[in-house]
Scaffold this active site. Structure first.
Site, PDB file in Angstrom:
ATOM      1  NE  ARG A 237      48.500  31.141  45.677  1.00 21.49           N
ATOM      2  CZ  ARG A 237      47.369  30.786  46.301  1.00 21.49           C
ATOM      3  NH1 ARG A 237      47.385  29.793  47.174  1.00 21.49           N
ATOM      4  NH2 ARG A 237      46.252  31.405  46.030  1.00 21.49           N
ATOM      5  CD  GLU A 266      43.432  27.011  41.493  1.00 21.41           C
ATOM      6  OE1 GLU A 266      42.643  26.994  42.482  1.00 21.41           O
ATOM      7  OE2 GLU A 266      44.649  26.827  41.610  1.00 21.41           O
ATOM      8  CG  HIS A 285      44.245  24.935  45.136  1.00 22.86           C
ATOM      9  ND1 HIS A 285      44.211  26.216  44.674  1.00 22.86           N
ATOM     10  CD2 HIS A 285      45.096  24.956  46.188  1.00 22.86           C
ATOM     11  CE1 HIS A 285      44.991  26.992  45.426  1.00 22.86           C
ATOM     12  NE2 HIS A 285      45.533  26.245  46.354  1.00 22.86           N
TER      13      HIS A 285
END
Length: 534
Positions: A237, A266, A285
């Site tokens: 994370r 993000e 990601h």
């Protein structure tokens, strides 16, 4: 079988195999609307009982508050950073994720990134695309014989460890929340402190959730304990490793290379300093971005949402009582009994509850906490809106009202099997009620105050205190019969002849307030209460 029907809203791109699980149940209607603007979603969420999505949809407090029917939020993935978990819990909305579905995909990507950094694969590919041939400049190193420090030995960290050994890596790890047996099984040397793991690491990989405890847990001081050839990986994370500290450690040569798949914000800003450094491999990601992972997380979360709606199974909920996996189904009769005992105790105390304690006798070590929540759910259901209390938020509601709670566990079975006893306080008054689970399926109420009884918690229960004199049972039965009330069970208990007695009467349907008042005014009847057990 209940005729209740449920509407489920699917946002984002959830794999079709998962949606098919929801559609297959006749009581569930599914709406797929993956492009709803936030303001429109806010207006329409009130029509749905559950919603399922990925990370693109932000589940904010206002959205949850507008979801007046909302019971379940399903996240097709692991992280729930996009969900206001605290507000969902306060509102009694269960949040379900899919923690196991992307495990292999993330673990495999760790080694894809690691090998790419060690052998400069990403730089070589860019060089070739630019028309260059830089074989001599792009020589790399083997990972065999180097030490990998794994921070977090949960599902993904464990899979990384299993895949690391065939590469010839030495493994050390830090995780204060898993037992020694996990480290031994995986062949990972346990480090007592994070710093001890960092001091030995040639490769650092983090696999922990983002919590207040782990936010920024790897900063400048921690990176300073690594060597100049070390490789740092974060595919867990964003925010676990401080990004400004990473940039500084890279530019000053304190560490050798970094691989990131997750970021504090993000998408990563186009002008972020990390994008400009040559010894960095960045991916957008992609940890769960495989066909298999998307199918796995979709089927996992959709099956859990279906079960939560249809059977009330909250074993997969992050913010519900801690009963794992199949244990939820096994405990349902116990939870139902605790709920009914909570209703009974609440009806018997003279005013508002100030404390509630649960005592459980039986073999299930995990049982007391969920049983306390079930008892609170029953005890408070007539004090707050019924929709506003469930196993998700029962403790929160109790805390808001200043109700002290406690639980205790006595190993082994009681005299009648698994037994539950509740002690409810109201000011300076207290009442005890108890029950037992017979043959693991049938709950019975076995204690009301000082009296031993034996009656099923079903229908409506009438509880009468009376003097132990002849004729009371007959007069009660006659009055109920004349009112058209059918008696299912009648249990009379006394402490001594001629003293105070108690009647627990199960009837097929609720009695009206007028009938209850007439019962209370019968000669020798001291008090009459009615408890809804349905």
């Amino acid at each position: 079988m209940s005729d209740e029907r449920f509407r489920v809203l699917v946002t984002d791109e959830v794999d079709a195999e998962g949606i098919a699980i929801l559609r297959a149940h006749p009581a569930i209607e599914v709406d797929e609307r993956t492009t709803l603007p936030p303001d429109q979603l806010l207006r329409e969420i009130g029509a749905y009982d559950a919603m399922v999505g990925r990370s693109a949809t932000r589940i904010t407090a206002p959205l949850l508050e507008n979801g007046t029917r909302l019971r379940i939020v399903g996240r097709a993935g692991v992280g729930v950073d996009n969900i206001d978990l605290a507000r969902a819990t306060e509102l009694g909305i269960a949040v379900i994720n899919a923690p196991g579905g992307n495990t292999v995909s993330v673990a495999e990507l760790v080694f894809g990134v690691l090998i790419s950094l060690a052998r400069h694969v990403h730089l070589a590919a860019s060089s070739m695309e630019a028309g260059r041939w830089e074989r001599s400049r792009l020589g790399g190193t083997e990972v065999r014989g180097r030490t990998m420090a794994i921070v977090g030995l949960g599902r993904i960290g464990s899979e990384v460890a299993r895949r690391a050994r065939p590469f010839g890596l030495r493994l050390v790890g830090f995780d204060p929340y898993v037992p020694d047996t996990r480290f031994e099984e995986l062949g990972v040397e346990r480090m007592a402190r994070l710093g001890d793991a960092l001091d030995q690491a040639d490769i650092l990989t983090v696999h922990v959730p983002l919590t207040p405890e782990t936010q920024g847990m790897i900063g400048s001081a921690e990176l300073g304990r690594l060597g100049p050839r070390s490789i740092v990986l974060n595919l867990a994370r964003g925010g676990i490793i401080a990004e400004d500290a990473l940039v500084d450690a890279l530019t000053t040569g304190k560490i050798g290379a970094v691989g990131l798949d997750v970021y504090t914000k993000e998408p990563l800003a186009a002008d972020h300093p990390l994008r400009t450094l040559p010894n960095v491999l960045l991916t957008p990601h992609l940890g769960a971005s495989t066909v298999e992972a998307q199918q796995n997380v979709a089927t996992e979360v959709c099956a859990a949402v279906r079960d939560a709606l249809i059977t009330g199974d909250l074993s997969a909920a992050l913010n519900a009582a801690g009963v794992g996996g199949g244990g939820w189904g096994e405990m349902r009769p116990l939870l139902a009994l605790a709920d009914r005992l909570g209703r009974l105790g609440s009806a018997l105390v003279p005013s508002g509850i100030t404390a509630l304690e649960v005592r459980y006798s039986g073999p299930r070590e995990e049982a007391p906490r969920p049983l306390l929540l079930a008892a609170l759910q029953g005890a408070l259901r007539h004090i707050v809106d019924r929709r506003a209390i469930n196993l998700v938020n029962a403790q929160h509601v109790a805390n808001e009202r200043g109700i002290e709670t406690a639980w205790a566990h006595v190993a082994g079975h009681g005299e009648m099997g698994e037994e539950i006893e509740l002690r409810l306080e109201s000011g300076d008054r207290a009442v005890r009620v108890g029950g037992a689970l017979l043959a693991e399926t049938h709950g019975r109420i076995t204690r009301i105050g000082a009296f031993r009884v034996d009656i099923a918690p079903r229908g409506s229960l009438l509880v009468l205190r009376n003097r132990d004199v002849p004729g009371v049972i007959g007069r009660v039965g006659t009055l109920l019969g004349e009112a058209g009330v059918n008696i299912a069970e009648y249990h009379q208990a006394r402490l001594q002849a001629g003293g105070e007695a108690l009647a627990a009467i199960s009837v097929d349907s609720p009695v009206g307030s007028d009938v209850l008042a007439r019962l209370a005014h019968l000669d020798e009847v001291l008090d009459a209460r009615q408890v809804d057990m349905e």
